[in-house]
Design a protein around this motif. Structure first.
Motif, mmCIF file in Angstrom:
data_model
loop_
_atom_site.group_PDB
_atom_site.id
_atom_site.type_symbol
_atom_site.label_atom_id
_atom_site.label_comp_id
_atom_site.label_asym_id
_atom_site.label_seq_id
_atom_site.Cartn_x
_atom_site.Cartn_y
_atom_site.Cartn_z
ATOM 1 N N GLN A 473 0.832 -1.206 0.000
ATOM 2 C CA GLN A 473 0.000 0.000 0.000
ATOM 3 C C GLN A 473 0.869 1.260 0.000
ATOM 4 N N LEU A 474 1.909 1.264 0.804
ATOM 5 C CA LEU A 474 2.786 2.436 0.855
ATOM 6 C C LEU A 474 3.512 2.646 -0.462
ATOM 7 N N LEU A 475 3.999 1.561 -1.052
ATOM 8 C CA LEU A 475 4.777 1.684 -2.282
ATOM 9 C C LEU A 475 3.913 2.106 -3.462
ATOM 10 N N GLN A 476 2.697 1.618 -3.516
ATOM 11 C CA GLN A 476 1.854 1.881 -4.685
ATOM 12 C C GLN A 476 1.123 3.215 -4.593
ATOM 13 N N LEU A 477 0.744 3.625 -3.379
ATOM 14 C CA LEU A 477 -0.115 4.800 -3.254
ATOM 15 C C LEU A 477 0.609 6.059 -2.801
ATOM 16 N N HIS A 478 1.738 5.914 -2.114
ATOM 17 C CA HIS A 478 2.322 7.086 -1.467
ATOM 18 C C HIS A 478 3.757 7.395 -1.897
ATOM 19 N N VAL A 479 4.394 6.513 -2.627
ATOM 20 C CA VAL A 479 5.752 6.793 -3.091
ATOM 21 C C VAL A 479 5.673 7.445 -4.462
ATOM 22 N N PRO A 480 6.248 8.623 -4.649
ATOM 23 C CA PRO A 480 6.207 9.275 -5.961
ATOM 24 C C PRO A 480 6.961 8.456 -7.004
ATOM 25 N N PRO A 481 6.582 8.562 -8.275
ATOM 26 C CA PRO A 481 7.258 7.769 -9.329
ATOM 27 C C PRO A 481 8.750 8.049 -9.432
ATOM 28 N N HIS A 482 9.148 9.319 -9.261
ATOM 29 C CA HIS A 482 10.570 9.620 -9.436
ATOM 30 C C HIS A 482 11.428 8.936 -8.374
ATOM 31 N N VAL A 483 10.882 8.704 -7.181
ATOM 32 C CA VAL A 483 11.620 7.978 -6.149
ATOM 33 C C VAL A 483 11.757 6.509 -6.537
ATOM 34 N N LYS A 484 10.725 5.948 -7.140
ATOM 35 C CA LYS A 484 10.785 4.557 -7.590
ATOM 36 C C LYS A 484 11.857 4.384 -8.649
ATOM 37 N N TYR A 485 11.936 5.310 -9.619
ATOM 38 C CA TYR A 485 12.965 5.214 -10.652
ATOM 39 C C TYR A 485 14.353 5.409 -10.059
ATOM 40 N N ASP A 486 14.438 6.320 -9.117
ATOM 41 C CA ASP A 486 15.741 6.637 -8.535
ATOM 42 C C ASP A 486 16.359 5.426 -7.848
ATOM 43 N N TYR A 487 15.544 4.649 -7.142
ATOM 44 C CA TYR A 487 16.049 3.478 -6.421
ATOM 45 C C TYR A 487 15.782 2.175 -7.176
ATOM 46 N N ALA A 488 15.455 2.253 -8.479
ATOM 47 C CA ALA A 488 15.230 1.064 -9.310
ATOM 48 C C ALA A 488 14.181 0.154 -8.687
ATOM 49 N N ASN A 489 13.171 0.762 -8.050
ATOM 50 C CA ASN A 489 12.049 0.040 -7.441
ATOM 51 C C ASN A 489 12.470 -0.851 -6.271
ATOM 52 N N CYS A 490 13.614 -0.595 -5.664
ATOM 53 C CA CYS A 490 13.990 -1.309 -4.447
ATOM 54 C C CYS A 490 13.128 -0.778 -3.302
ATOM 55 N N ALA A 491 12.507 -1.681 -2.571
ATOM 56 C CA ALA A 491 11.480 -1.282 -1.613
ATOM 57 C C ALA A 491 12.062 -0.548 -0.410
ATOM 58 N N TYR A 492 13.193 -1.045 0.119
ATOM 59 C CA TYR A 492 13.668 -0.524 1.405
ATOM 60 C C TYR A 492 13.996 0.964 1.362
ATOM 61 N N PRO A 493 14.806 1.449 0.439
ATOM 62 C CA PRO A 493 15.098 2.898 0.457
ATOM 63 C C PRO A 493 13.872 3.760 0.201
ATOM 64 N N GLN A 494 12.888 3.238 -0.550
ATOM 65 C CA GLN A 494 11.662 4.007 -0.752
ATOM 66 C C GLN A 494 10.882 4.139 0.552
ATOM 67 N N LEU A 495 10.750 3.038 1.273
ATOM 68 C CA LEU A 495 10.063 3.088 2.560
ATOM 69 C C LEU A 495 10.801 3.995 3.539
ATOM 70 N N LEU A 496 12.113 3.899 3.556
ATOM 71 C CA LEU A 496 12.909 4.689 4.486
ATOM 72 C C LEU A 496 12.723 6.182 4.230
#
Length: 1176
Positions: A473-496
């Motif tokens: 839920q956090l990754l799909q609804l609240h993480v901006p797309p540019h953060v996903k690209y920046d970390y190559a969709n790795c979950a941990y740094p996005q959550l952090l």
């Protein structure tokens, strides 16, 4: 002391060669012209002179190196001991020559094996690819490496650290493996993983590595950086592990393609649509770019380190010291860790900028690094490059990263994945290390290098998110797309990033830092698929004691800043309300608690804020996350079985209260009584001072103190008696005999009681120990202190009639009770006022000690208070804890890892000890260790009896210390495993405060109606879950059970050890001494206790006779004697009784009942210590 001053001091203390003679000493001026004529010597004198000259010739003068070493010892170290400790530690952590030779031979075998590889296709690889990407695979042709593998990391700088040695080896992929655009869209990472899988497959088939264990793992918990771990099968190699990295030549891709503002991961990789406008810039992927640059620049960075560390043993040993310091604090673990590679690069940086002298000692290297780190600011950027590329100015690059430390190429940021909070935490630890080194009164070596300080022990609260659905839920609804690209969709740094940004904005000044807590990823077999990691998050919060528990968050004014007020209202949601304040301002505000709430409730304010933010901003319910804060506060709360409404008192006491909250009314009542005593008239002497010495006066009483004391039939009934010491003014009319003096004190107490009754209508009763006074439901015991009584106790008369004054047990006990304890009580009370977590930490620690069936006769409660005070006095962490739960964890760590034979606990209240006194005491402790008790505690107020006043050889003895140490280690293991595990919830209090029942030989059950229950929350005993409630008030001061146990120990300690819980325990556990104590022995008249005759005219101690003696002493308290096994069997039978229903013809029905299969409880109990038998 900064590095420049250290360098100058070294230069000043170095003696130049032109001033020294050949023997290293200064030349004396020639005075031969003014010499007098020598007197002729006799033969004896000449022979003696020759002997002396021969002796002097045998002693060599010190060399320049020795002179410089002595000078460094005097100027840099507080003592020669610290220097010897550092030297000894460096010798121990150095790897042995046999490991060096084994590593070299293994590398030669690897080079030979890789030379035999031929080009081929990936379909010949029989192993799984160690990469988990949702991307289509492609054909990949393997090309044999053109360059041999090389050592990198610690093996390059010769700073390998044991005991488990990890050797990093880099293998370079040929440039022919790549095409022009492979730097885009994760193609490089796939090819790298494919190449690693092919190499692993071929190496596993090689006979030279047939005995080795192969496994994949992630470098620094980075799912894009798989490495191959190889553990040799030989005996020597079992302590060595080799990690194989796949790297790439720097010429494969242009480094300028990976500048921070470039995009190398297109949205189409993850199924997203690209921008419709071709002129629109794609989002930057600075962190992914740095991930690729790590491989491209590895060779150049390793060359720089090799040139800087080769041949410089001082740099190598300095880096080893820094590695030990960093590892003990666990700040180098995981994706966001501050790695040792950064420390090595920083040493090179300091050397380049002439902040670190080439001839500095290893200690100077470490000290300079700490000093520079403590005052550094990497947010603006620093660089190792001789000249930074023109397009990569530090000010520009620093905007894309929290911390900026550029490598030798000027393109790669060594701290790309390092959060700002972790960097600041390292700087604070470095600052603390420098302060400890500057403090002469502290054994800084043990604090810096020896004591293990896990990162979780520095946190006050924890936020744990492990639910898969919540993470998605956090990754799909609240993480901006540019953060996903920046970390190559790795979950941990996005959550952090998502959680830390939100919590930092919401908590503001309430927190010092929000740090991630990571555990190194586990290796997996090479024939298994790569696991998905990083789909959980554990954050630790270090709270600010000044602002953490503020009950109000005030927003901007609606009149002056309407936009800010609207944003504040949007951020906090329905919690925000418009309020008018006393200064007339009308602003938005959020109220979290009332100012009159209990301290334990205010400690949950941060928890309320975090859970509200998660629910309002991220739509996460409280059940979806785990927030750890105050779980152990329940152990000193009032038991729900006791109903406060039945108390006859004017005080407003809530049912949900605790011992900490109930302390304030006691102190207020005591202050009122003290004022009344000072106002008494017609007393022969003036009252000089009044001091409370009971634990409740220093917030250290775990039993809730309720105003329930009563006068019944001219006798005072109270569950607790509060001791108060009264000191009278000087007078020369006190008698010179001890008995007469005590009689006069009794008369004085009677007069005080009469005056209190006349003037203030207070009930009083004279007892053996003093004067009991009943006030507002509390029972106070007043005692008079006079220095003449102490002198009379010490007075002794020799055979010649000379009167001397000698310390004895009675005088020490009186001096401690009347003179030292009031001062210590005041110091601990002041410590609680400055550290509000001190008192509750003591309450939890005392409850834990008592739960292990250790009463005052085995472990003095004062020892627990002083040990906790020692923790709060010492600067073991940059920030003092504000959480009692964390304070208890640190207490367990102190108990679990202390060397009791070599540790002296010195509590220097108000810095009353001078430096020379501290040095003398430490020297006396080391040289005369046998004369000190096993647990040595000294305060600033007991200098005459330093180390021998609060504990003794038997309280606690060595077996008890060993028992408590092992229990603390098990408790820490439970806490750490439950806290850091992704699956387990935080440990429940019952898992820590209900010990195991195994290991005890007998259990004497006591009558529940004669033993009062504890007013604390009761978790049950290890023998019976719950017992009959009994809250009857005993006679004030009567501790019959404790007195009986003391009599049992005095009479039968040679045959058995006795244990019971002083907080409402209703069982007495017994362990028999070893069998040799019950062996037949010769007949002796004075050794016939509990003995029966046996063969050969000998006697033998009979256990049945001992049990009968125990029953006789226990008298009315005794219920029955049993064993733990019988109690367990009885509980099972009671929980499943045999009942027969629907009998047919007098026989039970054969109707089968459904058996409910209960899941196995996951609760872990503290294991029984093998050392418990040592108590025998």
């Amino acid at each position: 002391m900064d590095s420049n001053s250290e360098e100058s001091s070294d230069m000043e203390n170095t003696i130049s060669d032109d001033v020294l003679s050949d023997n290293g000493f200064k030349e004396e001026p020639d005075h031969s012209a003014g010499k007098k004529r020598k007197v002729p010597q006799s033969n004896n004198e000449s022979n003696t002179k020759k002997k002396k000259s021969k002796h002097n010739e045998s002693v060599k003068p010190p060399t320049l190196e020795e002179i410089k070493e002595l000078s460094d010892t005097r100027n840099l170290f507080h003592s020669n001991l610290f220097k010897l400790q550092v030297k000894e530690m460096l010798d121990e952590i150095q790897i042995k020559p046999k490991y060096n030779s084994f590593i070299s031979i293994w590398l030669e075998s690897l080079v030979t094996a890789l030379e035999e590889l031929d080009d081929g296709l990936l379909d010949k690889c029989q192993l799984e690819v160690p990469l988990h990407l949702n991307k289509k695979s492609f054909n990949f042709q393997f090309i044999a490496p053109s360059a041999p593998p090389k050592f990198i990391g610690s093996a390059t700088t010769e700073t390998l650290l044991g005991p488990n040695i990890v050797v990093d080896v880099a293998l370079e992929m040929p440039a022919a493996c790549f095409q022009k655009d492979d730097y885009l869209n994760l193609v490089y990472d796939q090819k790298r993983a494919l190449y690693l899988a092919y190499v692993a497959s071929k190496l596993k088939q090689n006979t030279a590595f047939s005995a080795d264990k192969f496994a994949y793992n992630y470098h620094a918990n980075n799912p894009l950086k798989p490495v191959l771990e190889m553990t040799p099968g030989s005996k020597v190699g079992s302590h060595v592990m080799f990690r194989l990295y796949i790297t790439t030549p720097a010429t494969v891709f242009q480094l300028s393609r990976f500048v921070p503002w470039n995009n190398n991961v297109r949205p189409s990789v993850f199924g997203d649509k690209s921008p419709k406008n071709s002129n629109e810039a794609l989002p930057a992927t600075q962190h992914y770019n740095a991930n690729v640059l790590f491989d491209l620049t590895l060779a150049q960075n390793q060359t720089l380190l090799l040139n800087a560390f080769t041949g410089r043993r001082n740099f190598q040993e300095g880096l080893l010291l820094l590695k030990v310091w960093l590892r003990q604090r666990q700040l180098d673990v995981g994706f966001s860790g501050f790695s040792a590679h950064i420390l090595a690069a920083y040493i090179v940086y300091l050397s380049q900028n002439r902040l670190l002298h080439q001839s500095s000692s290893s200690y100077q290297v470490a000290r300079t690094v700490w000093n520079q780190l403590a005052n550094s600011n990497w947010t603006q950027g620093i660089t190792l490059a001789p000249q930074q590329p023109q397009q990569l100015q530090l000010s520009t690059v620093a905007k894309y990263f929290d911390v900026c430390f550029m490598d030798v190429t000027g393109y790669f940021n060594l701290c790309a994945n390092l959060p700002l909070a972790v960097y600041k935490a390292v700087c604070m630890e470095a600052k603390l290390a420098v302060e400890l080194l500057n403090d002469i009164k502290v054994n800084s070596f043990s604090h810096i290098f020896m004591q293990k300080s896990p990162l979780y022990s520095r946190m006050d609260n924890f936020l744990k998110i492990t639910n898969e659905a919540s993470v998605d839920q956090l990754l799909q609804l609240h993480v901006p797309p540019h953060v996903k690209y920046d970390y190559a969709n790795c979950a941990y740094p996005q959550l952090l990033k998502l959680l830390t940004d939100l919590l930092q904005k919401g908590l503001g000044q309430r927190v010092h830092a929000i740090l991630p807590l990571e555990v190194s990823s586990s290796p997996w077999p090479v024939d298994s698929k790569a696991p998905v990691i990083g789909r959980s998050l554990l954050l630790g919060l270090i709270l600010d004691p000044e602002h953490a528990y503020e009950v109000l968050d005030k927003g901007p004014s609606t009149n002056q800043d309407p936009d800010g007020a609207a944003e504040f209202r949007k951020f906090w949601g329905d919690k925000s309300n418009l309020r008018r304040f006393q200064d007339g301002s009308i602003t938005e505000a959020v109220v979290w608690a009332a100012a009159t709430d209990a301290p334990s409730q205010k400690r949950l304010i941060v928890k309320q804020i975090v859970l509200h933010l998660l629910e309002h901003q991220l739509q996460l319910e409280s059940n979806d996350v785990q927030y750890v804060a105050g779980e152990l506060d329940v152990v000193y709360s009032l038991t729900p079985s006791f109903k406060v409404a039945k108390l006859q008192t004017k005080l407003k006491i809530q049912q949900e209260t605790d011992a900490e909250t109930l302390t304030s009314p006691v102190i207020h009542c005591y202050d009122a009584l003290a004022r009344q005593l000072h106002n008494l008239g017609d007393l022969p002497l003036e009252i000089v001072s009044i001091s409370g010495i009971s634990p409740v006066f220093r917030y250290c009483e775990p039993e809730p103190t309720l105003p329930q004391s009563r006068l019944i039939a001219e006798r005072i009934h109270a569950s607790q008696v509060l001791d108060v010491i009264i000191q009278l003014g000087p007078s020369g009319k006190w008698p010179n005999e001890l008995a007469a003096l005590r009689n006069l004190k009794t008369a004085f107490l009677i007069q005080i009681g009469q005056q209190l009754e006349t003037q203030y209508k207070l009930h009083w009763l004279l007892c053996e120990k003093g004067l009991m006074v009943l006030k507002q439901g509390y029972c106070f015991l007043l005692q008079l202190a006079h220095s003449k009584e102490l002198a009379l106790l010490k007075q002794q008369q020799t055979e010649r009639g000379v009167i001397t004054y000698v310390d004895n047990p009675a005088s020490r006990a009186l001096e401690r009770q009347h003179y030292i304890l009031p001062k210590v009580n005041g110091a601990l009370h002041a410590l609680h006022q400055s550290h509000r977590a001190f008192g509750p930490t003591v309450l939890i620690a005392k409850r834990w000690i008592a739960a292990q069936l250790l009463d005052e006769g085995l472990w003095p409660s004062m020892a627990t208070e002083l040990l906790v005070a020692h923790l709060f006095q010492q600067r073991q962490s940059p920030h003092s804890t504000v959480s009692p739960q964390t304070g208890f964890i640190r207490f367990l760590q102190l108990i679990a890892h202390t060397d009791w034979n070599g540790e002296l606990f010195l509590l220097n209240f108000n810095n009353s000890w001078a430096e020379q006194q501290v040095t003398d005491l430490e020297h006396s402790y080391r040289s005369e260790r046998q004369s000190y008790p096993p647990l040595c505690l000294a305060t600033a107020y007991d200098q005459k009896h330093a180390g021998r006043l609060w504990t003794s050889d038997e309280l606690p003895n060595k077996p008890v210390l060993a028992r408590v140490t092992l229990l603390a280690r098990h408790a820490l293991q439970l806490i750490e495993s439950s806290l850091l595990s992704e699956r387990l919830a935080f440990v429940r209090p019952a898992q820590l405060f209900v010990p195991s029942s195994e290991g005890y030989d007998l259990v004497i059950q006591l009558k529940p109606d004669l033993v009062a229950n504890t007013l604390c929350f009761d978790f049950g005993s290890p023998f019976e879950p719950l017992s009959q409630r009994n809250f009857r008030l005993p006679l004030a001061g009567s501790q019959q059970l404790a007195q009986i146990v003391q009599q049992l120990r005095a009479a039968y300690s040679e045959h058995a050890a006795f244990f019971f819980n002083p907080h409402g325990g209703k069982e007495l556990a017994i362990i028999w001494r070893p069998a040799n104590e019950f062996a037949p022995k010769p007949f002796k008249v004075n050794e016939l206790q509990a003995c029966t005759p046996c063969f050969g005219g000998k006697v033998q101690v009979d256990r049945d006779t001992l049990i009968e003696d125990f029953k006789l002493l226990l008298k009315d308290f005794y219920l029955r004697v049993t064993t733990p096994e019988q109690l367990k069997r009885g509980q099972r039978e009671h929980s499943k009784p045999k009942r027969y229903f629907n009998e047919v013809n007098g026989k039970p029905s054969k109707k089968k009942k459904k058996v409910q299969i209960q899941p196995k409880s996951s609760r872990k109990r503290l294991l029984k210590s093998k050392l418990l038998s040592a108590l025998c």
